[in-house]
Write a protein that holds these residues in place. Structure first.
Motif, PDB file in Angstrom:
ATOM      1  N   PRO A  20       1.143  -5.619   5.528  1.00 19.95           N
ATOM      2  CA  PRO A  20       2.255  -5.358   6.461  1.00 19.95           C
ATOM      3  C   PRO A  20       3.123  -4.221   5.929  1.00 19.95           C
ATOM      4  CG  PRO A  20       2.042  -7.699   6.041  1.00 19.95           C
ATOM      5  CD  PRO A  20       1.122  -7.008   5.078  1.00 19.95           C
ATOM      6  N   GLY A  21       3.531  -3.328   6.817  1.00 23.07           N
ATOM      7  CA  GLY A  21       4.347  -2.180   6.425  1.00 23.07           C
ATOM      8  C   GLY A  21       5.817  -2.523   6.337  1.00 23.07           C
ATOM      9  N   GLU A  22       6.567  -1.641   5.724  1.00 28.13           N
ATOM     10  CA  GLU A  22       8.003  -1.834   5.554  1.00 28.13           C
ATOM     11  C   GLU A  22       8.799  -1.368   6.764  1.00 28.13           C
ATOM     12  OE1 GLU A  22       9.053   0.155   1.976  1.00 28.13           O
ATOM     13  OE2 GLU A  22       7.798  -1.123   0.719  1.00 28.13           O
ATOM     14  N   GLU A  23       8.138  -0.757   7.734  1.00 23.68           N
ATOM     15  CA  GLU A  23       8.823  -0.187   8.893  1.00 23.68           C
ATOM     16  C   GLU A  23       9.178  -1.214   9.955  1.00 23.68           C
ATOM     17  OE1 GLU A  23       9.822   3.023   9.219  1.00 23.68           O
ATOM     18  OE2 GLU A  23       9.192   3.206   7.135  1.00 23.68           O
ATOM     19  N   GLY A  24       8.849  -2.467   9.746  1.00 23.17           N
ATOM     20  CA  GLY A  24       9.205  -3.497  10.715  1.00 23.17           C
ATOM     21  C   GLY A  24       8.008  -4.111  11.410  1.00 23.17           C
ATOM     22  N   HIS A  25       8.292  -4.793  12.509  1.00 21.84           N
ATOM     23  CA  HIS A  25       7.276  -5.538  13.257  1.00 21.84           C
ATOM     24  C   HIS A  25       6.171  -4.623  13.761  1.00 21.84           C
ATOM     25  CE1 HIS A  25       5.604  -8.753  15.616  1.00 21.84           C
ATOM     26  NE2 HIS A  25       5.603  -7.967  16.677  1.00 21.84           N
ATOM     27  N   GLY A  26       4.930  -4.987  13.498  1.00 22.94           N
ATOM     28  CA  GLY A  26       3.775  -4.242  13.974  1.00 22.94           C
ATOM     29  C   GLY A  26       3.319  -3.117  13.067  1.00 22.94           C
ATOM     30  N   ALA A  27       4.029  -2.871  11.971  1.00 17.41           N
ATOM     31  CA  ALA A  27       3.672  -1.785  11.058  1.00 17.41           C
ATOM     32  C   ALA A  27       2.708  -2.290   9.991  1.00 17.41           C
ATOM     33  CB  ALA A  27       4.909  -1.201  10.408  1.00 17.41           C
ATOM     34  N   TRP A  28       1.681  -1.490   9.711  1.00 18.13           N
ATOM     35  CA  TRP A  28       0.670  -1.837   8.720  1.00 18.13           C
ATOM     36  C   TRP A  28       0.375  -0.636   7.843  1.00 18.13           C
ATOM     37  CZ3 TRP A  28      -1.050  -6.725   8.110  1.00 18.13           C
ATOM     38  CH2 TRP A  28      -0.729  -7.616   9.129  1.00 18.13           C
ATOM     39  N   GLU A  29      -0.037  -0.898   6.609  1.00 15.40           N
ATOM     40  CA  GLU A  29      -0.392   0.140   5.656  1.00 15.40           C
ATOM     41  C   GLU A  29      -1.807  -0.104   5.154  1.00 15.40           C
ATOM     42  OE1 GLU A  29       2.562  -0.116   2.620  1.00 15.40           O
ATOM     43  OE2 GLU A  29       4.155   0.581   3.950  1.00 15.40           O
ATOM     44  N   CYS A  30      -2.589   0.963   5.065  1.00 14.67           N
ATOM     45  CA  CYS A  30      -3.967   0.879   4.580  1.00 14.67           C
ATOM     46  C   CYS A  30      -4.026   1.408   3.155  1.00 14.67           C
ATOM     47  CB  CYS A  30      -4.889   1.691   5.488  1.00 14.67           C
ATOM     48  SG  CYS A  30      -6.588   1.742   4.891  1.00 14.67           S
ATOM     49  N   ALA A  31      -4.564   0.605   2.241  1.00 17.38           N
ATOM     50  CA  ALA A  31      -4.706   1.029   0.848  1.00 17.38           C
ATOM     51  C   ALA A  31      -5.892   1.975   0.677  1.00 17.38           C
ATOM     52  CB  ALA A  31      -4.879  -0.188  -0.063  1.00 17.38           C
ATOM     53  N   ALA A  36      -0.243   4.825   7.309  1.00 14.95           N
ATOM     54  CA  ALA A  36       0.545   3.760   7.927  1.00 14.95           C
ATOM     55  C   ALA A  36       0.372   3.883   9.437  1.00 14.95           C
ATOM     56  CB  ALA A  36       2.008   3.889   7.536  1.00 14.95           C
ATOM     57  N   PHE A  37       0.301   2.751  10.116  1.00 18.16           N
ATOM     58  CA  PHE A  37       0.167   2.770  11.571  1.00 18.16           C
ATOM     59  C   PHE A  37       0.895   1.570  12.145  1.00 18.16           C
ATOM     60  CE2 PHE A  37      -3.483   0.627   9.766  1.00 18.16           C
ATOM     61  CZ  PHE A  37      -3.649  -0.497  10.544  1.00 18.16           C
ATOM     62  N   ARG A  38       1.138   1.607  13.452  1.00 17.90           N
ATOM     63  CA  ARG A  38       1.859   0.539  14.142  1.00 17.90           C
ATOM     64  C   ARG A  38       1.017   0.042  15.307  1.00 17.90           C
ATOM     65  NH1 ARG A  38       7.080  -0.680  13.930  1.00 17.90           N
ATOM     66  NH2 ARG A  38       7.596   1.332  13.030  1.00 17.90           N
ATOM     67  N   LEU A  39       0.978  -1.275  15.476  1.00 18.06           N
ATOM     68  CA  LEU A  39       0.306  -1.908  16.606  1.00 18.06           C
ATOM     69  C   LEU A  39       1.361  -2.444  17.559  1.00 18.06           C
ATOM     70  CD1 LEU A  39      -2.438  -3.982  14.784  1.00 18.06           C
ATOM     71  CD2 LEU A  39      -2.654  -1.725  15.800  1.00 18.06           C
ATOM     72  N   LYS A  40       1.109  -2.294  18.848  1.00 19.34           N
ATOM     73  CA  LYS A  40       2.072  -2.776  19.836  1.00 19.34           C
ATOM     74  C   LYS A  40       1.327  -3.285  21.060  1.00 19.34           C
ATOM     75  CE  LYS A  40       6.048  -1.349  22.531  1.00 19.34           C
ATOM     76  NZ  LYS A  40       6.945  -0.252  22.886  1.00 19.34           N
ATOM     77  N   PHE A  41       1.661  -4.492  21.482  1.00 18.03           N
ATOM     78  CA  PHE A  41       1.098  -5.067  22.692  1.00 18.03           C
ATOM     79  C   PHE A  41       1.899  -4.532  23.872  1.00 18.03           C
ATOM     80  CE2 PHE A  41       1.130  -8.523  25.867  1.00 18.03           C
ATOM     81  CZ  PHE A  41      -0.215  -8.513  26.187  1.00 18.03           C
ATOM     82  N   LEU A  42       1.240  -3.899  24.818  1.00 17.75           N
ATOM     83  CA  LEU A  42       1.929  -3.288  25.948  1.00 17.75           C
ATOM     84  C   LEU A  42       2.119  -4.240  27.117  1.00 17.75           C
ATOM     85  CD1 LEU A  42       0.225   0.210  25.934  1.00 17.75           C
ATOM     86  CD2 LEU A  42       2.430  -0.451  24.943  1.00 17.75           C
ATOM     87  N   GLY A  43       1.242  -5.210  27.290  1.00 13.66           N
ATOM     88  CA  GLY A  43       1.362  -6.163  28.390  1.00 13.66           C
ATOM     89  C   GLY A  43       0.041  -6.346  29.111  1.00 13.66           C
TER      90      GLY A  43
END
Length: 59
Positions: A20-31, A36-43
């Motif tokens: 999980p990334g430090e940027e908040g909800h939905g943020a992930w980091e790849c070792a 770093a990338f963010r996932l978001k459910f649009l609906g």
């Protein structure tokens, strides 16, 4: 309510070592690739099951 969904692999390099990334909800980091990338459910789509592939027929 369930916990947040986690991605199985990095969308850039395919590595599975994600955190999980430090940027908040939905943020992930790849070792693996150091991205770093963010996932978001649009609906949900409004068309539901009557999409173009069902030709207006109910399933």
């Amino acid at each position: 309510m369930s916990e947040r969904a986690a991605p199985f692999y990095c969308p850039y390099c395919g590595e599975e070592d994600l955190r999980p990334g430090e940027e908040g909800h939905g943020a992930w980091e790849c070792a693996g690739c150091n991205r770093a990338f963010r996932l978001k459910f649009l609906g949900l789509l409004a068309r539901g099951l009557d999409g173009p592939d069902t030709e207006g027929k109910r399933i």
